[in-house]
Design an enzyme around this catalytic site. Sequence first.
Site, mmCIF file in Angstrom:
data_model
loop_
_atom_site.group_PDB
_atom_site.id
_atom_site.type_symbol
_atom_site.label_atom_id
_atom_site.label_comp_id
_atom_site.label_asym_id
_atom_site.label_seq_id
_atom_site.Cartn_x
_atom_site.Cartn_y
_atom_site.Cartn_z
ATOM 1 N N ASP A 1 0.849 -1.202 0.000
ATOM 2 C CA ASP A 1 0.000 0.000 0.000
ATOM 3 C C ASP A 1 0.878 1.244 0.000
ATOM 4 O O ASP A 1 1.865 1.323 0.735
ATOM 5 C CB ASP A 1 -0.901 0.013 1.238
ATOM 6 C CG ASP A 1 -1.707 1.304 1.323
ATOM 7 O OD1 ASP A 1 -2.702 1.419 0.572
ATOM 8 O OD2 ASP A 1 -1.337 2.195 2.113
ATOM 9 N N TYR B 1 2.828 10.166 0.537
ATOM 10 C CA TYR B 1 3.961 9.614 1.269
ATOM 11 C C TYR B 1 5.277 10.094 0.655
ATOM 12 O O TYR B 1 5.717 9.594 -0.389
ATOM 13 C CB TYR B 1 3.920 8.088 1.282
ATOM 14 C CG TYR B 1 2.704 7.488 1.943
ATOM 15 C CD1 TYR B 1 1.885 8.245 2.786
ATOM 16 C CD2 TYR B 1 2.368 6.148 1.737
ATOM 17 C CE1 TYR B 1 0.767 7.687 3.390
ATOM 18 C CE2 TYR B 1 1.257 5.593 2.347
ATOM 19 C CZ TYR B 1 0.462 6.372 3.163
ATOM 20 O OH TYR B 1 -0.641 5.816 3.758
ATOM 21 N N SER C 1 0.376 3.905 14.996
ATOM 22 C CA SER C 1 1.362 4.838 14.428
ATOM 23 C C SER C 1 2.696 4.800 15.146
ATOM 24 O O SER C 1 3.547 5.654 14.907
ATOM 25 C CB SER C 1 0.832 6.286 14.366
ATOM 26 O OG SER C 1 1.091 7.002 15.551
ATOM 27 N N GLY C 2 2.907 3.810 16.010
ATOM 28 C CA GLY C 2 4.245 3.654 16.563
ATOM 29 C C GLY C 2 4.349 3.069 17.949
ATOM 30 O O GLY C 2 5.159 2.184 18.198
ATOM 31 N N ILE C 3 3.529 3.525 18.883
ATOM 32 C CA ILE C 3 3.756 3.190 20.292
ATOM 33 C C ILE C 3 3.634 1.698 20.582
ATOM 34 O O ILE C 3 4.318 1.181 21.469
ATOM 35 C CB ILE C 3 2.799 4.001 21.201
ATOM 36 C CG1 ILE C 3 3.243 3.865 22.668
ATOM 37 C CG2 ILE C 3 1.347 3.598 20.987
ATOM 38 C CD1 ILE C 3 2.540 4.824 23.602
ATOM 39 N N LEU C 4 2.807 0.970 19.834
ATOM 40 C CA LEU C 4 2.683 -0.461 20.080
ATOM 41 C C LEU C 4 3.859 -1.248 19.499
ATOM 42 O O LEU C 4 4.021 -2.424 19.808
ATOM 43 C CB LEU C 4 1.362 -0.988 19.508
ATOM 44 C CG LEU C 4 0.101 -0.517 20.250
ATOM 45 C CD1 LEU C 4 -1.151 -1.003 19.544
ATOM 46 C CD2 LEU C 4 0.113 -0.999 21.701
ATOM 47 N N ALA C 5 4.664 -0.585 18.681
ATOM 48 C CA ALA C 5 5.885 -1.213 18.170
ATOM 49 C C ALA C 5 7.086 -0.851 19.022
ATOM 50 O O ALA C 5 7.917 -1.700 19.348
ATOM 51 C CB ALA C 5 6.135 -0.802 16.724
ATOM 52 N N LYS D 1 -3.538 5.859 -3.487
ATOM 53 C CA LYS D 1 -4.595 6.739 -3.007
ATOM 54 C C LYS D 1 -4.844 7.904 -3.960
ATOM 55 O O LYS D 1 -3.969 8.265 -4.757
ATOM 56 C CB LYS D 1 -4.259 7.227 -1.593
ATOM 57 C CG LYS D 1 -4.059 6.036 -0.639
ATOM 58 C CD LYS D 1 -3.708 6.430 0.759
ATOM 59 C CE LYS D 1 -3.551 5.199 1.629
ATOM 60 N NZ LYS D 1 -2.344 4.422 1.322
#
Length: 346
Positions: free
Chosen positions: A56, A61, A243-247, A87
């Site tokens: 995707d 981007y 968007s990041g924190i769970l990684a 997109k």
Amino acid sequence: MAVSLDSRRKVGRTTLELPVCGLGTAHLGELYGYVDEAISRSTLETAWNSGMRFFDTAPWYGRGLAEHRLGGFLRTLPRSDFLISTKVGRTLHRPKDPATFDRGPWAGGLNFEVRFDYSYDGIMRSYEQALQRLALDTVDALVIHDLDAAYHQPAETYLGHRRALASSGMKALQELKAAGDIGAYGMGINTNEAFETVAPEVDLDFLLVAMPYTLLDQDSLHRGMAECLRRNVSVIIGAPYASGILATGASERASYGYAAAPKAIQDKARRLQDMASAHGIALQAAALQFPLAHPAVVSIIPGAARPEEVAQNVRHLATTVPQAFWSDLKAQGLLNPDAPVPGGGA
């Protein structure tokens, strides 16, 4: 329950089937920092060699950079062997003064100015520009991008874009699908407000949901997600790591919703980390596998800026997450008690 990259799920009422995990390419547009060209190529090669076949991207981007990088890689491979979505809603143009042009919020990216256009002509122009950057003559799905109030001020501008999409932009997507140029079209959603007010205004095959349904937040479970099930609209989860924190885990530099993570989110992420550690698993494995348990979700598309991040995601998908972990999350109030979880059950 471990997840196989070979598994595919049907998108809404279409014949398009997507792998349950693909690669999001915002990071290759240099979202949070510069990405060396060789590292970008190696990241894409690692994804391919790991078995990923869904990619995707978007004109936004890196202001065209991610599409150039992805297309430069994919154009050398058999077109029948992969699926790609990009997109529409933005067109890219040379700035009046390239020497002083601000590429923000991208750390790097390209020198192209963005113009929003959700009309018939705007959708078609965005699509044709994307094909040229990708060096491909087809894409499998198109996504209406960032039709959220936060991107379009004042309010009248926002309403004008919504009217343009409903009155003529949708016709472009319908024509492309009817001609067989694309297999499906959807809309990108970043907020619950857009989930519940903008998305229902038009007929869609799927929604690409970035933030409103993750291991950190299931507020949309009985609202937007339930409506998708009712309407047979599929969901692609665009930010399974929120968007990041769970990684990365909770820290002063952790990102949530593409901004600095607030204290309440940091605290909840820390509790989730502790629970994952207690069950002997990585929080990332739970974050990736959780949304795939929802019956509306057909795919997740975590991003990566380096090859080792792709390899880690593949390993996390292959991890078996014990049922007791999900039960404990619900018992501790860390997960909506009605949320479907891997292995079955709500």
